[in-house]
Design an enzyme around this catalytic site. Structure first.
Site, PDB file in Angstrom:
ATOM      1  N   HIS A 188      42.484  33.051  33.393  1.00 39.39           N
ATOM      2  CA  HIS A 188      42.701  31.747  34.025  1.00 39.39           C
ATOM      3  C   HIS A 188      43.993  31.108  33.522  1.00 39.39           C
ATOM      4  O   HIS A 188      44.084  30.658  32.377  1.00 39.39           O
ATOM      5  CB  HIS A 188      41.499  30.835  33.743  1.00 39.39           C
ATOM      6  CG  HIS A 188      41.554  29.547  34.482  1.00 39.39           C
ATOM      7  ND1 HIS A 188      41.028  28.372  33.992  1.00 39.39           N
ATOM      8  CD2 HIS A 188      42.087  29.225  35.680  1.00 39.39           C
ATOM      9  CE1 HIS A 188      41.236  27.399  34.862  1.00 39.39           C
ATOM     10  NE2 HIS A 188      41.884  27.882  35.889  1.00 39.39           N
ATOM     11  N   ASN A 203      38.843  22.850  31.606  1.00 38.52           N
ATOM     12  CA  ASN A 203      38.269  21.938  32.593  1.00 38.52           C
ATOM     13  C   ASN A 203      36.940  21.347  32.136  1.00 38.52           C
ATOM     14  O   ASN A 203      36.539  20.270  32.575  1.00 38.52           O
ATOM     15  CB  ASN A 203      38.105  22.637  33.950  1.00 38.52           C
ATOM     16  CG  ASN A 203      39.441  22.761  34.659  1.00 38.52           C
ATOM     17  OD1 ASN A 203      40.382  22.020  34.371  1.00 38.52           O
ATOM     18  ND2 ASN A 203      39.543  23.714  35.558  1.00 38.52           N
ATOM     19  N   SER A 249      39.336  29.233  39.111  1.00 36.36           N
ATOM     20  CA  SER A 249      39.130  28.146  38.149  1.00 36.36           C
ATOM     21  C   SER A 249      37.730  27.573  38.249  1.00 36.36           C
ATOM     22  O   SER A 249      37.318  26.816  37.372  1.00 36.36           O
ATOM     23  CB  SER A 249      40.176  27.043  38.347  1.00 36.36           C
ATOM     24  OG  SER A 249      40.250  26.690  39.684  1.00 36.36           O
ATOM     25  N   GLU A 259      43.119  31.300  29.632  1.00 39.18           N
ATOM     26  CA  GLU A 259      41.742  31.575  29.242  1.00 39.18           C
ATOM     27  C   GLU A 259      41.378  33.004  29.634  1.00 39.18           C
ATOM     28  O   GLU A 259      41.575  33.403  30.788  1.00 39.18           O
ATOM     29  CB  GLU A 259      40.800  30.588  29.943  1.00 39.18           C
ATOM     30  CG  GLU A 259      41.044  29.153  29.502  1.00 39.18           C
ATOM     31  CD  GLU A 259      40.252  28.122  30.297  1.00 39.18           C
ATOM     32  OE1 GLU A 259      40.066  27.018  29.783  1.00 39.18           O
ATOM     33  OE2 GLU A 259      39.836  28.417  31.436  1.00 39.18           O
TER      34      GLU A 259
HETATM   35  P1  NAI Z   1      47.890  29.085  47.277  1.00 39.96           P
HETATM   36  O1  NAI Z   1      47.260  28.636  48.525  1.00 39.96           O
HETATM   37  O2  NAI Z   1      49.172  28.485  46.827  1.00 39.96           O
HETATM   38  O3  NAI Z   1      48.121  30.675  47.374  1.00 39.96           O
HETATM   39  C1  NAI Z   1      47.135  31.574  47.789  1.00 39.96           C
HETATM   40  C2  NAI Z   1      47.831  32.778  48.406  1.00 39.96           C
HETATM   41  O4  NAI Z   1      46.840  33.789  48.635  1.00 39.96           O
HETATM   42  C3  NAI Z   1      48.487  32.491  49.760  1.00 39.96           C
HETATM   43  O5  NAI Z   1      49.817  32.973  49.745  1.00 39.96           O
HETATM   44  C4  NAI Z   1      47.610  33.256  50.765  1.00 39.96           C
HETATM   45  O6  NAI Z   1      48.361  33.772  51.854  1.00 39.96           O
HETATM   46  C5  NAI Z   1      47.068  34.364  49.899  1.00 39.96           C
HETATM   47  N1  NAI Z   1      45.783  34.915  50.346  1.00 39.96           N
HETATM   48  C6  NAI Z   1      44.702  34.233  50.774  1.00 39.96           C
HETATM   49  N2  NAI Z   1      43.710  35.100  51.050  1.00 39.96           N
HETATM   50  C7  NAI Z   1      44.176  36.342  50.794  1.00 39.96           C
HETATM   51  C8  NAI Z   1      43.602  37.646  50.860  1.00 39.96           C
HETATM   52  N3  NAI Z   1      42.357  37.825  51.258  1.00 39.96           N
HETATM   53  N4  NAI Z   1      44.369  38.687  50.484  1.00 39.96           N
HETATM   54  C9  NAI Z   1      45.636  38.510  50.060  1.00 39.96           C
HETATM   55  N5  NAI Z   1      46.231  37.295  49.978  1.00 39.96           N
HETATM   56  C10 NAI Z   1      45.492  36.226  50.335  1.00 39.96           C
HETATM   57  O7  NAI Z   1      46.772  28.943  46.139  1.00 39.96           O
HETATM   58  P2  NAI Z   1      46.965  28.774  44.553  1.00 39.96           P
HETATM   59  O8  NAI Z   1      47.049  27.347  44.215  1.00 39.96           O
HETATM   60  O9  NAI Z   1      48.045  29.690  44.105  1.00 39.96           O
HETATM   61  O10 NAI Z   1      45.551  29.284  44.012  1.00 39.96           O
HETATM   62  C11 NAI Z   1      45.188  30.638  44.014  1.00 39.96           C
HETATM   63  C12 NAI Z   1      43.995  30.852  43.112  1.00 39.96           C
HETATM   64  O11 NAI Z   1      44.287  30.398  41.789  1.00 39.96           O
HETATM   65  C13 NAI Z   1      42.707  30.136  43.521  1.00 39.96           C
HETATM   66  O12 NAI Z   1      41.607  30.965  43.209  1.00 39.96           O
HETATM   67  C14 NAI Z   1      42.709  28.910  42.635  1.00 39.96           C
HETATM   68  O13 NAI Z   1      41.425  28.406  42.404  1.00 39.96           O
HETATM   69  C15 NAI Z   1      43.281  29.488  41.353  1.00 39.96           C
HETATM   70  N6  NAI Z   1      43.903  28.478  40.484  1.00 39.96           N
HETATM   71  C16 NAI Z   1      44.713  27.509  41.008  1.00 39.96           C
HETATM   72  C17 NAI Z   1      45.302  26.566  40.178  1.00 39.96           C
HETATM   73  C18 NAI Z   1      46.199  25.519  40.741  1.00 39.96           C
HETATM   74  O14 NAI Z   1      46.511  24.544  40.003  1.00 39.96           O
HETATM   75  N7  NAI Z   1      46.675  25.630  41.952  1.00 39.96           N
HETATM   76  C19 NAI Z   1      45.064  26.585  38.704  1.00 39.96           C
HETATM   77  C20 NAI Z   1      44.263  27.704  38.266  1.00 39.96           C
HETATM   78  C21 NAI Z   1      43.686  28.576  39.122  1.00 39.96           C
END
Ligand code: NAI
Length: 506
Positions: free
Chosen positions: A142, A192, A121, A154
């Site tokens: 996105h 955003n 994001s 997006e």
């Molecule tokens: P989260 O922390 O809930 O989940 C991330 C997951 O990725 C975890 O299960 C972790 O174990 C895993 N992980 C981390 N590094 C890894 C790797 N190298 N290889 C494989 N798995 C790995 O995070 P969330 O909130 O789901 O966000 C994920 C992505 O989505 C980020 O890039 C964030 O910026 C983007 N995003 C998040 C939003 C939100 O509202 N939470 C909205 C839009 C985009």
């Protein structure tokens, strides 16, 4: 219809990855779940299965559909297991170096025509692609949280992304039942970026002591139709999330004044007043419910003075009709009598400036916000200037509350509350069109679905009149001398000739 991507992989099965997996499976794809924590992917799969079972219980899926979805969704332990994917979506930790490392490994595994996308994001799609062998098959996709409910996605093209890849992703998003919008790779993409004005301008109003945050929330809910006021929204999102986004977009645009964050938010963040999640933000929360003071009653005034309305008032005919409907005694002379309540209705200028320019007695001068037609709003806003007498303030309050419509009384400010916030929203949206971040139509869709605004920002500008929005900004620039209020060329040209803000040049 054939599904765009038959075999798909999700890397990172946290809050976002899980929701995205649900959408890919529901679009008809096979979905392989992978996470660096193996327990995370099986947890995500179990949650998905439970989600589909619950949808079946509500009659939204048949038993066959659930069986098909389950059969197409499985966990894989090794990255190598994603080698056969047509599309891989990444939703891991938000760090450029980690994402780049992951995509470099993936590139070596998958077919040359497989599409790779990031759900970032805040990072640049182009910056990730620059480190890859085949940047043309790399894009941003996105999603918003919670993914199944947030109906906009997006599709972001990096500088080298093949347009055919974006077209395929756009069709795929439609197969999920979501609305795709195409965005260029710019800070904050569409949603955003477009959301910058609401909170920052409201915080700026707070910083001037014009009104308290509960009043600002009530005014924007009731005058414009926002579901949540800006401070209710900041409390819901949490300042730990919102303030870094404000700072990041401001920095990425090299300190563009339109996006300037607020010291108030920074201090409240440092103080731990994050919002709902900490039990206290702008509002205090008891059992999850925001504590609000009751609306103060309108003052009772036995004899109302006659009212004189400035010839320069915005929507003057509408204002005179309103005063008539409220039973006011309206003066018709060229100048106000000695006892008159003097009403001005400026656009962008403050009440003080109007009193000075029109040589009115400031002690009896009060302003009313007429940016919106009174019939379109559920609240009226009256502003005093520093010299306004309390009897004149109370008379204006009592008069405008005569039909039981709520009235907020605020202190003098260029542009009242609604004018300021609406003008900044419309201006930022106009500038996004000017920059070509997306099409005007996609901007409207993204803002309505991604931010939940009652209408798109350009439609909002059209509703109150592009020329009026332009006037608000020009005059606010004069009052504040602040470049954040300079109108975007898109708005300036269309507003100057009264053209729709949705009009696209031939
Ligand atoms: P989260 O922390 O809930 O989940 C991330 C997951 O990725 C975890 O299960 C972790 O174990 C895993 N992980 C981390 N590094 C890894 C790797 N190298 N290889 C494989 N798995 C790995 O995070 P969330 O909130 O789901 O966000 C994920 C992505 O989505 C980020 O890039 C964030 O910026 C983007 N995003 C998040 C939003 C939100 O509202 N939470 C909205 C839009 C985009």
């Amino acid at each position: 219809m054939t599904v765009q991507f038959k075999i798909t992989g999700i890397i990172g099965t946290g809050a976002m990855g899980r929701g995205i997996a649900q959408m890919l499976a529901q679009a008809g794809s096979e979905v392989l779940l992978h996470d660096s924590q193996p327990a995370a992917s099986s947890k995500a799969r179990d949650a998905l299965f439970a989600q589909w079972d619950s949808m079946a219980e509500k009659g939204r899926l048949s038993a066959e559909q659930v069986a098909s979805l389950r059969g197409r969704t499985r966990c894989v332990d090794a990255l190598d297991d994603l080698a056969g994917c047509d599309l891989v979506v990444e939703a891991i930790v938000e760090r450029l170096d980690v994402k780049v490392g992951l995509f470099q490994s993936l590139e070596r595994l998958v077919r040359p025509d497989a599409v790779l996308v990031t759900n970032t994001s805040s990072l640049s799609v182009t910056a990730i692609a620059a480190k890859l062998q085949h940047p043309q098959r790399f894009a941003g996709l996105h999603f918003f949280n919670p993914v199944p409910l947030m109906k906009v996605v997006e599709v972001i093209a990096g500088l080298r992304t093949d347009p055919a890849v974006c077209r395929a992703l756009t069709d795929y998003v439609r197969q999920m039942g979501h609305a795709p919008v195409q965005a260029s790779d710019t800070p904050g993409f569409v949603v955003n970026h477009a959301g910058r004005a609401y909170g920052t301008e409201a915080l700026r109003i707070i910083s001037e002591g014009v009104a308290d945050f509960a009043t600002i929330d009530a005014v924007l809910r009731d005058q414009v139709g926002f579901r949540l006021g800006p401070f209710e929204l900041l409390d819901l999102t949490g300042l730990d999330v919102s303030h870094p986004v404000m700072e990041s977009i401001y920095r990425q645009y090299y300190e563009e004044p339109r996006y300037r964050p607020s010291a108030i938010a920074a201090q409240r963040l440092a103080g731990g007043l994050l919002g709902r999640k900490t039990g206290e933000g702008f509002y205090a929360y008891v059992d999850g419910k925001a504590q609000r003071a009751a609306e103060p009653p309108a003052p009772s005034v036995t004899t109302l003075p006659p009212v004189w309305v400035s010839p320069r008032a915005a929507r003057r005919a509408g204002l005179l009709q309103l005063l008539k409907d409220l039973g006011a005694s309206i003066e018709t002379g060229a100048t106000p009598s000695e006892s008159a309540l003097i009403l001005v209705a400026p656009l962008g200028f403050d009440v003080t400036t109007m009193a000075v320019v029109e040589r009115l007695d400031p002690a009896r001068t009060v302003g009313i916000d007429m940016l919106f037609d009174d019939a379109q709003t559920r609240r009226r806003v009256v502003a005093t200037n520093p010299a306004t007498r309390s009897d004149m303030r109370d008379a204006a309050h009592a008069l405008f509350a005569r039909d039981a419509k709520p009235v907020s009384v605020i202190r003098d400010s260029g542009g009242f509350v609604t004018q300021r916030v609406v003008a900044c929203i419309v201006n930022i949206a106009s500038d996004m069109c000017q920059q070509g971040v997306c099409t005007p139509a996609d901007l409207e869709t993204a803002v309505k679905l991604g931010l939940g605004y009652p209408m798109g920002p350009l439609e909002m500008g059209n509703l109150v009149g592009p020329t009026n929005v332009l006037e608000v900004l020009f005059n606010m620039q004069t009052v504040y001398g602040d470049p954040r209020y300079r109108p975007s060329p898109w708005l300036r040209r269309r507003g100057a000739i009264g053209l729709s803000l949705l009009h696209v040049e031939a």
